[in-house]
Scaffold this motif. Structure first.
Motif, short mmCIF file in Angstrom:
data_model
loop_
_atom_site.label_atom_id
_atom_site.label_comp_id
_atom_site.label_asym_id
_atom_site.label_seq_id
_atom_site.Cartn_x
_atom_site.Cartn_y
_atom_site.Cartn_z
N PHE A 330 0.68 -1.24 -0.29
CA PHE A 330 0.14 -0.23 -0.28
C PHE A 330 1.02 1.14 0.08
N ALA A 331 0.70 1.86 -0.60
CA ALA A 331 0.42 1.81 -2.45
C ALA A 331 0.67 2.41 -3.38
N TYR A 332 0.54 1.88 -4.44
CA TYR A 332 1.31 2.17 -5.65
C TYR A 332 0.81 3.54 -6.02
N ASP A 333 2.04 4.53 -6.37
CA ASP A 333 1.07 5.61 -6.62
C ASP A 333 0.62 5.84 -8.39
N PRO A 334 -0.56 6.38 -8.40
CA PRO A 334 -0.49 6.17 -10.38
C PRO A 334 0.60 7.57 -10.32
N THR A 335 1.02 7.42 -12.31
CA THR A 335 2.57 8.12 -12.07
C THR A 335 1.65 9.18 -12.75
N PHE A 336 0.66 9.02 -12.95
CA PHE A 336 0.36 11.18 -13.31
C PHE A 336 0.28 12.00 -11.83
N LEU A 337 0.28 10.68 -11.01
CA LEU A 337 0.22 11.34 -9.35
C LEU A 337 1.38 11.92 -8.57
N ALA A 338 2.40 10.97 -8.68
CA ALA A 338 3.81 10.34 -8.00
C ALA A 338 4.62 11.81 -8.38
N PRO A 339 4.77 12.94 -9.28
CA PRO A 339 5.48 13.58 -8.51
C PRO A 339 5.01 14.73 -7.82
N PHE A 340 3.70 14.50 -7.12
CA PHE A 340 3.12 15.69 -6.42
C PHE A 340 3.16 14.19 -4.99
N ASN A 341 3.00 13.22 -4.45
CA ASN A 341 2.66 12.77 -3.93
C ASN A 341 1.72 12.89 -3.32
N THR A 342 0.09 13.10 -3.33
CA THR A 342 -0.21 13.54 -2.41
C THR A 342 -1.52 12.28 -2.00
N GLU A 343 -1.38 11.21 -2.26
CA GLU A 343 -2.54 10.32 -2.18
C GLU A 343 -2.18 10.39 -1.04
N TYR A 344 -1.40 9.29 -0.94
CA TYR A 344 -1.22 9.33 0.17
C TYR A 344 0.69 9.43 0.90
N ASN A 345 0.48 10.54 1.62
CA ASN A 345 1.68 11.37 1.57
C ASN A 345 3.23 11.19 2.72
N THR A 346 2.66 9.98 3.39
CA THR A 346 3.37 8.88 4.55
C THR A 346 4.22 7.36 3.42
N HIS A 347 3.09 7.49 2.34
CA HIS A 347 3.85 6.21 1.30
C HIS A 347 4.52 6.45 -0.05
#
Length: 862
Positions: A330-347
């Motif tokens: 948990f959890a693989y960052d979608p590539t389009f979001l990975a520059p920002f790491n907003t989905e789950y910032n502890t991962h």
């Protein structure tokens, strides 16, 4: 239009019959009398490893739309990378709140459509799944929740577990969800051969009577079984392990668990050796699983707030020892979001943006398929090498080296097991097979004798704190497409081989000199000069084609500058300064300008070392007692200059440059004390379990504060583990690696630790203070702290081995409190990594239920 409809129909029919074929060959999953999941027809053990990934729902889906991206296209990109990483398992807690109404009726909408599409793409990539239909969450995180129609939004998790109407809605929803037919496959979830199992819901936190818990679980299982599915049904058990028997009485076939061995939400990258944290996944309720023949799977795990790769395969090893058959990160960052790491910032996990960590997961997948279940490799540090795998903290290296596969997450000097049998290579950095000076992952797959497929990813550069407060307007990682040098040393290819670009749009033509060549991101065929061409770009390769490739384009949109000044240095020492710097415009030069406390000025250029790194050394003759003050000026090819640390455009020496504040490095004598903790500077960085009332308070002395930690109860009942034996201890930790980094030579002359502070509650307090070494062993002693603020001393030659507390505290909470290890090392002050403080050791039995507290001002060595 008719042709388009015909094409879609053919695809659906092919997929449908492919699903039937798979079902015939494997059958459903069953759980045998030993609690092992097996394929019904072959009786082979079910194995699987992969990730959680959430593009169809919530923040990820909204963000794709906000960025004018097609979620399905983004799914295509990431599923391709899942295949490159060897994943064969997927799990997600479905955001029921977005695809249901308040009565539990399933809503056919864009989220369900995207989810069905994702499952179809995973199926085509030969990836199985465990589906959790109910998440209970709102759909906001990390944003505020938006208005959603589902029952979870109406009732919330608490009421969903007890409210009769909410329970009825969930049962209705489960039946409809399991019966749902995926329009892309033509198969209902209940019959989908790629679905290994259903997990009823995500992290229910049951309280109250066990009979009520059993009744709840029975109702959910009955709703699923009403669909006549034969799939195993699992229940999430880790959020109230005292109900273990109650769950199984609810007619489930197994339990699901998670592991966050480094805690969650530290806010920055954790330092130090964290292998002790993953020594053991001890499940104290195994007897219950044996009684009910229950299977075990891990639905989530991560080494949160960790940017290194070495730790992940050790986690997988411990899972296999514990009898875990399948697991998903948990959890693989979608590539389009990975520059920002907003989905789950502890991962943080993504092949393009975190290549070394992603390669570690590729190795984890091999562990789940290669290491037999319940294999035991002993305790740390002896379990750092297991089977064909090894992990190394010092080199941040995880490695899989078998006769046919060789994967590594960092530069390795290991010899190959058997080059003639070698078929697959994946790596980062250098090895005996591949030398590469880029910052992306690469893959080499043998196609036939003398023919290999090479895939190279672009450079990934971290430019900000990955684990802090993140935003879609702040990049923490960037991608850069650069030309790098690669050398491939394979007897099968010999020398002066051919390298041909094959992915769409790749016109790069590498020139080979012996075994070396320049390379850019893309997919290539490397072939021996005397080999005949028997391949085509469109040939099948894994689940796709030989010429498949995806990587995001360069997104270096501005000057990115990273420099971490040292906290302190001893006089008469060379000071090495390191800078990471990149921009859309080429960097022409970096200048270092500064002065000492005695008024000596220096001005010199940085040297470029490759991969966006620049270094400069301030000679020891300038490093004298006082302060070193310096600025760094970056000049780009277009003439633009930027001065740091201000980050403002312009030259430090321009008449109107107004922010000239420098970096300041304290230079101390070798005899001066070594500061290990200062409350004002370091209180926020303590690794500690949260308790209400901790606070930083100024003392009567100017510029001084104490961090007050008042512990009302050493042991607090854990609502998620009511049967746990009490441990009367409160421990916390402070990493001191940066404090002693440039003073290690001075440590050997120090004899005494000084604790400045006091006891709270108007009574003395016993505190055990220990040094934790890089191997995880701890040496300490208990001292008495009085209510009067003072300097309390502890002689280093009096330190004895003490128990290492697993910090940060792992989740779930049933995991071991203390590290069990096989270390016999002696205390070595030059190998310290952290300070461990424990309130509990040597406290009299009649005082363990009292309040205990301390106020810490500082800790140091003299």
């Amino acid at each position: 239009m008719k042709q388009h409809i015909l094409k879609i129909t053919i695809i659906l029919l092919l997929t449908f019959f492919n699903g039937i074929s798979q079902n015939k060959s494997k059958g459903n999953v069953i759980v045998d009398e030993q609690g092992v999941m097996r394929w019904e027809k072959s009786k082979e053990e079910v194995k699987g490893f992969g990730v959680n990934y959430s593009v169809p729902f919530a923040h990820a889906y909204r963000s794709a739309k906000l960025m004018n991206l097609d979620p399905k296209t983004e799914i295509d990109h990431d599923v391709y990378h899942f295949g490159r990483l060897g994943f064969d398992l997927y799990r997600l807690h479905v955001w029921d709140t977005e695809i249901s109404d308040s009565l539990g009726n399933l809503l056919e909408n864009e989220h369900l459509d995207a989810f069905d599409y994702l499952l179809w793409k995973l199926k085509k990539a030969n990836i199985n799944y465990v589906i959790t239909p109910i998440a209970f969450w709102g759909n906001g995180w990390p944003e505020p929740d938006t208005k959603s129609p589902g029952f979870s939004n109406k009732y919330g998790k608490g009421d969903c577990l007890t409210n009769p109407d909410a329970i009825k809605a969930q049962q209705n929803y489960l039946e409809q969800f399991i019966n749902h037919v995926n329009p892309y496959t033509g198969i209902a979830y209940k019959e989908e051969p790629n679905i290994i199992a259903f997990e009823v819901s995500n992290e229910p936190h049951h309280r109250g009577e066990s009979e009520k818990v059993t009744e709840f679980v029975q109702g959910m299982v009955a709703a699923i079984r009403k669909t006549e599915t034969k799939k195993p049904i699992f229940y999430n058990m880790s959020h109230a392990v005292q109900f273990m028997e109650a769950y199984f009485k609810g007619n489930v076939q197994g339990g699901t668990f998670q592991w966050y061995p480094t805690g969650l939400g530290y806010g920055q990258e954790l330092s130090g050796n964290l292998l002790p944290n993953v020594n053991d996944y001890n499940m104290p309720f195994d007897s219950v699983f044996k009684k009910y023949h229950g299977a075990k799977l891990v639905y989530e795990f991560d080494a949160a707030d960790v940017g290194k790769s070495y730790i992940y395969p050790a986690i997988a090893r411990s899972f296999r020892t514990a009898g875990i058959q399948i697991a998903t990160h948990f959890a693989y960052d979608p590539t389009f979001l990975a520059p920002f790491n907003t989905e789950y910032n502890t991962h943080y996990m993504n092949l393009n943006y975190a290549p070394q960590k992603a390669l570690a997961l590729k190795i984890c997948s091999e562990i789940f398929h290669d290491i037999p279940i319940h294999s035991n490799f002993g305790m740390y540090p002896n379990n750092a090498v297991f089977g064909d795998f090894k992990v190394n903290y010092q080199n941040d290296l995880a490695e899989y080296n078998s006769e046919t596969k060789y994967f590594y997450t960092n530069t390795s000097n290991s010899s190959l097991k058997n080059e003639r049998k070698l078929k697959e290579i994946a790596g980062f950095g250098n090895s005996v097979v591949v030398s590469y000076d880029g910052l992306g992952a690469y893959f080499l797959d043998k196609i036939s004798k003398g023919v290999w497929r090479l895939e190279v990813m672009p450079d990934a550069i971290w430019v900000d704190n990955l684990f802090g407060r993140n935003s879609l307007s702040k990049r923490v990682g960037v991608i850069n497409w650069e030309t790098h040098v690669m050398q491939v040393n394979l007897e099968d290819l010999s020398v002066n081989f051919d390298v041909e670009a094959i992915n769409d749009g790749n016109n790069f033509i590498p020139e080979v000199n012996n075994k070396s060549f320049q390379i850019r991101p893309g997919t290539y065929i490397i072939s021996r000069r005397d080999s005949s061409k028997k391949w085509s770009k469109s040939d099948a390769f894994k689940a796709g084609q030989l010429n498949d490739f995806y990587a995001p384009k360069s997104n270096v949109d501005k000057l990115y500058f990273t420099h971490n000044p040292v906290e302190v240095i001893s006089e008469n020492s060379d000071l090495l300064l390191e800078v990471q710097c990149l921009s859309p415009e080429p960097i022409e030069e970096l200048s270092l300008v500064g002065y000492t406390s005695s008024g000596q000025y220096f001005n010199q250029k940085f040297e470029y070392k490759g991969n966006y790194k620049f270094v400069a050394t301030i000679e020891s003759k300038l490093v004298q007692n006082g302060f070193l003050n310096y600025n760094i000026i970056v000049k780009q090819k277009d003439g633009k200059e930027t001065t740091f640390p201000s980050g403002k455009e312009g030259n430090l020496y321009a008449w109107d440059f107004y922010d000239r504040a420098p970096y300041k490095v304290p230079v101390v004598t070798k005899e001066s004390p070594v500061e290990l903790f200062n409350a004002i500077e370091d209180a926020n960085d303590l690794v500690r379990p949260w308790r209400r009332g901790f606070k930083l308070v100024p003392t009567e002395n100017f510029g001084e504060a104490e961090y007050q930690m008042n512990i009302e109860k050493l042991f607090v009942t854990d609502q998620e583990n009511l049967d746990a034996s009490p441990i009367y201890d409160f421990s916390f930790k402070h990493f001191i690696i940066n404090k002693v980094k440039l003073r290690r030579d001075d440590l050997v002359s120090k004899t005494t630790l000084v604790f400045r502070g006091r006891a709270l509650n108007d009574k003395p307090c016993k505190v055990q203070i220990a040094f934790v070494l890089e191997d995880g062993s701890a040496f300490g002693k208990t001292i008495n702290i009085n209510p009067e603020a003072d300097g309390y001393t502890l002689k280093l030659n009096e330190l004895k081995p003490v128990r290492t507390v697993t910090l940060p505290r792992p989740y779930p909470s049933f995991l071991p409190y203390y590290l069990e290890h096989e270390m016999t090392s002696d205390f070595d002050i030059t190998k310290v990594e952290s300070l461990q403080f424990s309130i509990g050791p040597e406290i009299p039995i009649d005082e363990i239920n009292d309040a205990h507290g301390i106020g810490i001002i500082s800790v140091g060595l003299k």
